[in-house]
Scaffold this motif. Sequence first.
Motif, PDB file in Angstrom:
ATOM      1  N   PHE A  43       0.881  -0.934  -0.167  1.00 51.83           N
ATOM      2  CA  PHE A  43      -0.456   0.021   0.318  1.00 51.83           C
ATOM      3  C   PHE A  43       0.879   1.149  -0.436  1.00 51.83           C
ATOM      4  O   PHE A  43       0.663   2.003  -0.685  1.00 51.83           O
ATOM      5  CB  PHE A  43      -0.979   0.152   1.215  1.00 51.83           C
ATOM      6  N   LEU A  44       2.191   0.894   0.477  1.00 49.71           N
ATOM      7  CA  LEU A  44       2.826   2.690   0.535  1.00 49.71           C
ATOM      8  C   LEU A  44       4.196   2.318  -0.578  1.00 49.71           C
ATOM      9  O   LEU A  44       4.523   3.722  -0.562  1.00 49.71           O
ATOM     10  CB  LEU A  44       3.304   2.169   1.905  1.00 49.71           C
ATOM     11  N   ALA A  45       3.998   1.415  -1.236  1.00 52.57           N
ATOM     12  CA  ALA A  45       4.788   1.727  -2.342  1.00 52.57           C
ATOM     13  C   ALA A  45       4.779   3.035  -3.642  1.00 52.57           C
ATOM     14  O   ALA A  45       5.923   4.074  -3.687  1.00 52.57           O
ATOM     15  CB  ALA A  45       4.814   0.409  -3.632  1.00 52.57           C
ATOM     16  N   PRO A  46       3.547   3.351  -3.619  1.00 49.81           N
ATOM     17  CA  PRO A  46       4.338   5.156  -4.400  1.00 49.81           C
ATOM     18  C   PRO A  46       4.772   5.608  -3.120  1.00 49.81           C
ATOM     19  O   PRO A  46       5.491   7.176  -3.724  1.00 49.81           O
ATOM     20  CB  PRO A  46       2.483   5.394  -4.555  1.00 49.81           C
ATOM     21  N   SER A  47       4.360   5.803  -2.321  1.00 55.31           N
ATOM     22  CA  SER A  47       5.360   6.994  -1.051  1.00 55.31           C
ATOM     23  C   SER A  47       5.965   6.615  -1.150  1.00 55.31           C
ATOM     24  O   SER A  47       7.309   7.661  -0.683  1.00 55.31           O
ATOM     25  CB  SER A  47       4.231   6.976  -0.017  1.00 55.31           C
ATOM     26  N   VAL A  48       6.657   5.393  -1.389  1.00 54.58           N
ATOM     27  CA  VAL A  48       8.211   4.958  -0.603  1.00 54.58           C
ATOM     28  C   VAL A  48       9.044   5.082  -1.325  1.00 54.58           C
ATOM     29  O   VAL A  48      10.152   6.109  -2.022  1.00 54.58           O
ATOM     30  CB  VAL A  48       7.931   3.138  -0.657  1.00 54.58           C
ATOM     31  N   LEU A  49       8.500   5.233  -3.344  1.00 52.67           N
ATOM     32  CA  LEU A  49       8.861   5.754  -4.005  1.00 52.67           C
ATOM     33  C   LEU A  49       8.833   7.226  -4.418  1.00 52.67           C
ATOM     34  O   LEU A  49      10.264   8.201  -5.044  1.00 52.67           O
ATOM     35  CB  LEU A  49       8.334   5.325  -5.867  1.00 52.67           C
ATOM     36  N   SER A  50       8.127   8.117  -3.995  1.00 53.17           N
ATOM     37  CA  SER A  50       8.237   9.984  -3.628  1.00 53.17           C
ATOM     38  C   SER A  50       9.744  10.181  -2.672  1.00 53.17           C
ATOM     39  O   SER A  50      10.231  10.301  -3.317  1.00 53.17           O
ATOM     40  CB  SER A  50       7.044   9.940  -3.406  1.00 53.17           C
ATOM     41  N   LEU A  51       9.440   9.120  -1.562  1.00 49.98           N
ATOM     42  CA  LEU A  51      10.092   9.528  -0.283  1.00 49.98           C
ATOM     43  C   LEU A  51      11.548   9.175  -1.412  1.00 49.98           C
ATOM     44  O   LEU A  51      12.709  10.273  -1.059  1.00 49.98           O
ATOM     45  CB  LEU A  51      10.515   8.990   0.092  1.00 49.98           C
ATOM     46  N   LEU A  52      12.003   8.080  -2.599  1.00 51.18           N
ATOM     47  CA  LEU A  52      13.368   7.817  -3.154  1.00 51.18           C
ATOM     48  C   LEU A  52      13.478   9.096  -4.018  1.00 51.18           C
ATOM     49  O   LEU A  52      14.582   9.093  -4.342  1.00 51.18           O
ATOM     50  CB  LEU A  52      13.352   6.426  -3.105  1.00 51.18           C
TER      51      LEU A  52
END
Length: 494
Positions: free
Chosen positions: A114-123
């Motif tokens: 569920f948090l994959a988009p947020s992780v990518l944004s953080l990266l």
Amino acid sequence: MTARNNLTTAPIAATLLTFALPTLASSMLQSANGSLATVWVGQLIGPNAVAATTNGNLVMFLMTAFVFGFGMASTILVGQSFGRGDINAARRVVGTAIGTFAPVALTLAVLGWFLAPSVLSLLGTDAAITSLARDFLRVTFLALPAILMMTMLMMTLRGSGDAVTPLIFMIIAVVLDIVLNPVFILGLGPAPEMGIGGSAFAMAISNYIALGAMLFYIYARDLPLRLRGAELSYLKPDLSILALMLRKGLPMGIQMVVVSGSMLAVMRLVNRQGVDTTAAFGATQQLWTYVQMPAMALGAAVSAMAAQNIGAGRWDRVGRITRIGIIYNIILTGGLVALLVAGDRLAMQVFLGSDSPAVEIGRHIALLATWGFIPFGVTMVLFATIRANGQVIWPLMILFISMFPVRLGFAYGLQGMLGADAIWLSFPAGMVATLIMAVLLYRFGNWRQANDMQVEAAPPPEAQPSAAAFYTEAGPPGTPTGGRCLHHDEPARG
């Protein structure tokens, strides 16, 4: 149980080598698998997909680094328990390790989806590849439980003296991954066409199958670390053992962060040198991955072997294990360094192409810096022995000093005098500094003494042993513990 060596009585030189070789083969297979999976993605989907997989691979590296420290702590705990002949203690360690990290890994998998988009944004993922990266990362998180449990089980098996079983199931995972990548990427036969997500799905399927097969094998062969009947209660984490694993494992996990942080800082300097230099350094990094493998494998073998002998009170063997490990490292790592320097042009052309101007830059980097992996290998053996008796703080402090004040100070401080060569020479400078400090710690440090473990009174026969039973920070004869087992009021065997 033919796969398990008796690490406390067998001849040291032959046993250490035969124990290290399967670990080395496992490391080579993992690296080759990553390279081949990247080739599949690049050839079947395109370069943007390769860039997208970088994000998932980075997350996987960080998660594996997280479990690495605790796996190393489990390896040492299991090794010392086997050295004492206390198989029940080893099983309790394994139960706590699996019982703790299985639910953690499952939770991370669900949250990661569920948090994959947020992780990518953080990266800071480039918008052009965000969609591809999201598809890959989500399925990568689903593979996480199998990968982390495989890692933990393999490390504890090595602590028991079994380096062959982990190799068998690493081969199964790698072969399945290589075969299934094109199947799920393209949707061959009855398989769905999943694109870049198919590569991550192939990784997940192969690791779950290998994990299930390894568990079946462990029980079918009745290997020592299996849990049966009432022993299944060991899967409920023992808080005293878990606290011990955290205290010993966390510093070892942080070491991975320290090394990664130093490399990120160096990359800032490398990127300033231009695209060709960055490409050359990237190719050199690929080659260095293989050059350091013997040191890593021998370090793991020395750690397991030293831990068992410390548990058995065989301090006379611990010193010989260390010396022989150093000799093997000099021979194997030195041989690979010489081979790379001799064939540097061909090696660089494999990654960069025959006409790239980056080839000569890569050859120059390799010539200046690759020899540093020889002192690196010696350091790995010294640290492995020191950690086998529970000293994890000083190796962490040494690595921090050598990675930041020494390496980065050299790279940044001498750039005005040496130019880009200051960056490349900072690698062997840091490795030599680490070796010098490791030798001083090994020779004059108090790592042989009991330090932060409090020995509790021996429990009555019907009671479970205290937490102190699972970690022997015992000294050799003549030190305060006198080479005695900490959880029995009797001399250590051996």
